[in-house]
Write an enzyme that holds these catalytic residues in place. Structure first.
Site, PDB file in Angstrom:
ATOM      1  N   GLU A  55     -12.411  -2.487  12.098  1.00 41.67           N
ATOM      2  CA  GLU A  55     -12.462  -1.792  10.816  1.00 41.67           C
ATOM      3  C   GLU A  55     -13.592  -2.318   9.929  1.00 41.67           C
ATOM      4  O   GLU A  55     -14.357  -1.544   9.364  1.00 41.67           O
ATOM      5  CB  GLU A  55     -11.111  -1.943  10.094  1.00 41.67           C
ATOM      6  CG  GLU A  55     -11.103  -1.315   8.710  1.00 41.67           C
ATOM      7  CD  GLU A  55      -9.749  -1.402   8.024  1.00 41.67           C
ATOM      8  OE1 GLU A  55      -8.797  -1.950   8.615  1.00 41.67           O
ATOM      9  OE2 GLU A  55      -9.644  -0.909   6.881  1.00 41.67           O
TER      10      GLU A  55
ATOM     11  N   GLU B 203       0.825  -1.209   0.000  1.00 37.54           N
ATOM     12  CA  GLU B 203       0.000   0.000   0.000  1.00 37.54           C
ATOM     13  C   GLU B 203       0.868   1.272   0.000  1.00 37.54           C
ATOM     14  O   GLU B 203       0.648   2.206   0.765  1.00 37.54           O
ATOM     15  CB  GLU B 203      -0.964  -0.016   1.187  1.00 37.54           C
ATOM     16  CG  GLU B 203      -1.912  -1.213   1.132  1.00 37.54           C
ATOM     17  CD  GLU B 203      -2.971  -1.256   2.222  1.00 37.54           C
ATOM     18  OE1 GLU B 203      -2.710  -0.735   3.324  1.00 37.54           O
ATOM     19  OE2 GLU B 203      -4.049  -1.819   1.974  1.00 37.54           O
TER      20      GLU B 203
ATOM     21  N   ASP C 233      -8.237  -9.309   3.944  1.00 41.17           N
ATOM     22  CA  ASP C 233      -7.975  -8.192   4.859  1.00 41.17           C
ATOM     23  C   ASP C 233      -9.012  -8.126   5.978  1.00 41.17           C
ATOM     24  O   ASP C 233      -9.862  -7.232   5.974  1.00 41.17           O
ATOM     25  CB  ASP C 233      -7.989  -6.883   4.048  1.00 41.17           C
ATOM     26  CG  ASP C 233      -7.392  -5.723   4.816  1.00 41.17           C
ATOM     27  OD1 ASP C 233      -6.939  -5.931   5.943  1.00 41.17           O
ATOM     28  OD2 ASP C 233      -7.395  -4.596   4.272  1.00 41.17           O
TER      29      ASP C 233
ATOM     30  N   ARG D 217       5.678  -8.088   7.951  1.00 35.00           N
ATOM     31  CA  ARG D 217       4.291  -8.414   7.596  1.00 35.00           C
ATOM     32  C   ARG D 217       4.192  -8.987   6.176  1.00 35.00           C
ATOM     33  O   ARG D 217       4.881  -8.531   5.252  1.00 35.00           O
ATOM     34  CB  ARG D 217       3.405  -7.184   7.739  1.00 35.00           C
ATOM     35  CG  ARG D 217       3.324  -6.733   9.180  1.00 35.00           C
ATOM     36  CD  ARG D 217       2.509  -5.489   9.327  1.00 35.00           C
ATOM     37  NE  ARG D 217       1.089  -5.727   9.422  1.00 35.00           N
ATOM     38  CZ  ARG D 217       0.163  -5.060   8.727  1.00 35.00           C
ATOM     39  NH1 ARG D 217       0.528  -4.147   7.838  1.00 35.00           N
ATOM     40  NH2 ARG D 217      -1.106  -5.298   8.892  1.00 35.00           N
TER      41      ARG D 217
HETATM   42  C1  GCV Z   1      -2.350   0.266   8.453  1.00 34.48           C
HETATM   43  C2  GCV Z   1      -5.978  -2.270   5.602  1.00 34.48           C
HETATM   44  C3  GCV Z   1      -6.367  -1.008   6.315  1.00 34.48           C
HETATM   45  C4  GCV Z   1      -5.198  -0.044   6.409  1.00 34.48           C
HETATM   46  C5  GCV Z   1      -4.025  -0.745   7.074  1.00 34.48           C
HETATM   47  C6  GCV Z   1      -3.686  -2.006   6.277  1.00 34.48           C
HETATM   48  C7  GCV Z   1      -2.580  -2.818   6.906  1.00 34.48           C
HETATM   49  O1  GCV Z   1      -5.738  -2.018   4.259  1.00 34.48           O
HETATM   50  O2  GCV Z   1      -7.463  -0.424   5.667  1.00 34.48           O
HETATM   51  O3  GCV Z   1      -5.616   1.077   7.158  1.00 34.48           O
HETATM   52  O4  GCV Z   1      -2.909   0.087   7.181  1.00 34.48           O
HETATM   53  O5  GCV Z   1      -4.824  -2.824   6.195  1.00 34.48           O
HETATM   54  O6  GCV Z   1      -2.890  -3.819   7.528  1.00 34.48           O
HETATM   55  O7  GCV Z   1      -1.426  -2.472   6.776  1.00 34.48           O
END
Ligand code: GCV
Length: 704
Positions: free
Chosen positions: A416, A309, A388, A342
């Site tokens: 989330e 990301e 996710d 990760r």
């Molecule tokens: C910290 C998802 C969440 C992101 C998060 C990401 C991750 O995409 O929406 O906010 O980022 O996971 O686990 O790194």
């Protein structure tokens, strides 16, 4: 020095704090605090035990003895075995293993965190080989309440199944323009940081550490895995802030970790590159890490989100993730630290027209080929599912594919995708299902075994934290149960989530603080036991996932992500719905599983109903194992889910007067929102699929 030790009254008791006690109100210590207690041993964590016991005794009339001259007829003895003879005959006999009950418990090694709990000759004895064991043993006594002093208390040795039990805070130091103070945080601000600086509120932090230790958590990372400019400095210029946090958490056995940016040698060190094979880069990490350990000798290690990301990572230099992780591992190894790397790596620039790209495949594609290449102190932290943290996903195939790598399982306590702490969603049953899953079928081990690793060397369990500076800690007061359940499942993944909920209820809603304890217990169970499945019913159906509003991820938006670069999730058309991930005709994702699941998931007939649309694209008329068609299942579950939420709200209403009014009001207000949101989900999902399919509801209910 002579005793008894007098404790200081807790800040909460003195009415100083503005936050709730969660599962450790003073009354939770009533049984322990009303007795003569002997604490034997020394060390930082023994001091914590002593402090806890002293405070409880000051409140409830008990006495504490620590050091000679001893009072020998204690009701409770908490002793380090290595501290030598205990001046209490029953406890000393237990220490020497001379008590039959203790022998029967299989008292072998207790490890760094284990303890032996027994009732022998009218004395309750907690024995440990290391101070942390004594602390956990004391909290066990608190959990048991009066039962800890029953003569028929079974003697048992207790050791955590997982050595690493960690909470990852996605907290930013500086408020981020998009993600705020806490990324995906639904409980107010950060406990650690505010508006660009450390908060320096040790009283609250200490209370947080207590809560964590009381459920078994022993590690935290203090900043977001998306490491922005200000947060990058925690590794260097702002390291003092991290050391201060470590200072407060240490007495409760909690080791601090730091999220770092892979680009640190460039952004902090001024080097032209962060290439993991460049000697200047290696030297920079070695030096930076040495400085960290100078300030924080028990520092846990680094947590890294790389090539994910938009985060920097080794791909920029043509290196792979083993090269990247091993670079940091080399710097940490001399100090006993680990790098938690990760596995959440996928392409977020997809083209929805390209049907061959499948986000679910990504982690396995990237990491499985690297098995065996990671250094011993690398832990690969894997999200429990391949996508996710959705309310329903299969277990990630990565967890079955890397036997030569230390693996940690990552879950998400912050809600989330499960209602953002506005909805009641007790996640204990979901995590328990994941931990008990056997990726190689009945004859093989569980996911909990993978997390435990060989000889305890596994990466353990990590959760994204759901805590903030909210007076109730977690926004929704009932979401505290998720935090508690996480710690308890990390300690013992085979615990029954219903029994964990009982523990939390017992500790949190004490009879002295509630008008009608039995009604409280009944109501909590009625609302929470099945709340995750209720959430699943009124949101995305049959494992399809991600029908949420893009960006903030709250509320329904069936096509919100369908044509975006982040992935395509349902492929609904007029004839059917679901993602074809089969080897025969789809993305081939089913092939990432070992048998039997590679076969079970490949087959439309054998695939479990709840995951059908994750693995298959099927016609709306496809008949599920339940006997219903897919379209009728969608309608039925969405109507049922809303009715269940309405019933929850009604049940909670009846508790007015039986629980603290502030808690009652907060939960009531959240249940109003949950019902509003559930109705919105029901109406959008049902209407969407009715319009796509043209199939009416068999029961003629209103669809818009
Ligand atoms: C910290 C998802 C969440 C992101 C998060 C990401 C991750 O995409 O929406 O906010 O980022 O996971 O686990 O790194």
């Amino acid at each position: 020095m002579s005793v008894p030790v007098t404790g200081r009254a807790s800040a909460a008791a003195a009415g100083e704090s503005t936050w709730h006690a969660a599962w450790l109100p003073p009354a939770a210590f009533r049984e322990l605090g009303s007795r003569p207690v002997l604490v034997h041993g020394d060390g930082l964590l023994v001091d914590t035990v002593l402090d806890e016991v002293s405070r409880a005794c000051a409140r409830y009339g008990g006495r504490v003895w620590h050091g000679p001259p001893w009072q020998v007829d204690a009701d409770l003895v908490l002793a380090l075995r290595e501290a030598g003879p205990v001046p209490n005959a029953a406890a000393e006999a237990a220490r020497l293993g001379a008590t039959p009950a203790v022998n029967g418990s299989g008292d072998g090694g207790l490890g760094d965190e284990g303890y032996l709990l027994a009732r022998t000759n009218g004395v309750t004895v907690v024995l440990a080989d290391a101070p942390a064991g004594l602390l956990y043993g004391m909290f066990h006594v608190v959990r048991l309440g009066a039962a800890a002093f029953d003569d028929d208390l079974p003697a048992r040795r207790h050791r955590p199944a997982l050595d690493r039990r960690m909470l990852d805070h996605w907290d930013n130091v500086a408020v981020h323009p998009v993600s705020g103070q806490v990324e995906r945080g639904y409980a107010g601000g950060s406990l650690f940081w505010r508006d660009g600086a450390a908060r320096r509120e040790p009283a609250r932090l200490r209370d947080y550490a207590r809560l964590l230790a009381a459920c078994g958590v022993n590690a935290v990372s203090v900043n977001n895995v998306n490491v922005h400019d200000t947060e990058a400095l925690l590794l260097t210029d702002r390291l003092g802030d991290v050391a201060e946090i470590a200072e407060v958490l240490r007495p409760y056995g909690i080791r601090v970790h730091l999220s770092v940016t892979f680009a640190a040698p460039v952004v902090l060190g001024g080097l032209p590159t962060a290439d993991p094979l460049d000697d200047r880069v290696r030297a920079w990490w070695i030096d930076a890490t040495r400085r960290v350990y100078q300030r924080i000798p028990d520092f846990g290690g680094y947590l890294v989100k790389a090539d994910s990301e938009g985060r920097p990572g080794p791909f920029a230099y043509g290196r792979d993730h083993a090269d990247g992780a091993n670079l940091l591992a080399e710097a940490l190894a001399p100090h006993g630290g680990v790098v938690r790397w990760r596995a959440f790596v996928y392409d977020h620039h997809q083209d929805w027209r390209d049907r061959s790209t499948d986000r679910a495949r990504a982690a396995h594609d990237h990491f499985a080929p690297l098995d065996g290449r990671f250094a011993d102190n690398v832990i690969l932290q894997v999200k429990f599912g391949p996508i996710d943290f959705q309310p329903r996903e299969p277990v990630s195939p990565v967890l079955a594919a890397m036997p030569a790598t230390r693996l940690a399982v990552e879950v998400q306590a912050t809600q989330e995708y499960t209602g953002q702490q506005r909805h009641v969603c007790y996640l204990g049953p979901w995590w328990s299902e994941v931990l008990r899953f056997r990726p190689r079928g009945e004859a093989g081990g569980t996911i909990a075994d993978v997390a435990a690793g060989r000889a305890g060397a596994g990466g353990g369990l990590a959760a994204v934290a759901n805590v903030g500076d909210d007076p109730f800690w977690t926004g929704h007061p009932l979401a505290q149960a998720n935090l508690y359940a996480f710690g308890r499942l990390a300690w013992d993944p085979l615990l029954d989530p219903g029994a964990i909920l009982d523990e939390w209820i017992d500790l949190t809603w004490l009879p002295v603080t509630t008008g009608d304890p039995e009604a409280v217990r009944r109501t909590m169970h009625a609302i929470m036991d099945d709340s995750w499945r209720t959430y699943e019913r009124y949101t995305a159906p049959l494992g399809v996932g991600f029908m949420v509003r893009p960006g903030h991820h709250y509320g329904p938006d069936v096509d919100g992500y369908e044509y975006t670069p982040w992935g395509t999730y349902h492929f609904a058309d007029r004839d059917g719905v679901g993602v074809d991930r089969t080897r025969a005709t789809g993305t081939g994702f089913t092939g990432q599983y070992p048998p039997p699941w590679s076969e079970v998931y490949e087959s439309r007939e054998r695939c479990p109903d709840e995951l059908l649309l994750f693995f298959h694209h099927v016609p709306y008329g496809h008949v599920l194992h339940s006997g219903r068609t897919v379209i009728q299942h969608i309608y039925d579950t969405h109507f049922a889910g809303v009715e269940e939420v309405a019933a929850m709200r009604e049940r909670w209403r009846l508790l007015a007067g039986a629980v603290d009014p502030a808690v009652h009001d907060r939960v009531a207000e959240r249940l109003d929102e949950q019902l509003r949101s559930a109705v919105e989900w029901r109406d959008q999902i049902n209407t969407y699929f009715f319009r796509k399919s043209g199939v009416p509801d068999a029961h003629g209910r209103r669809i818009h």
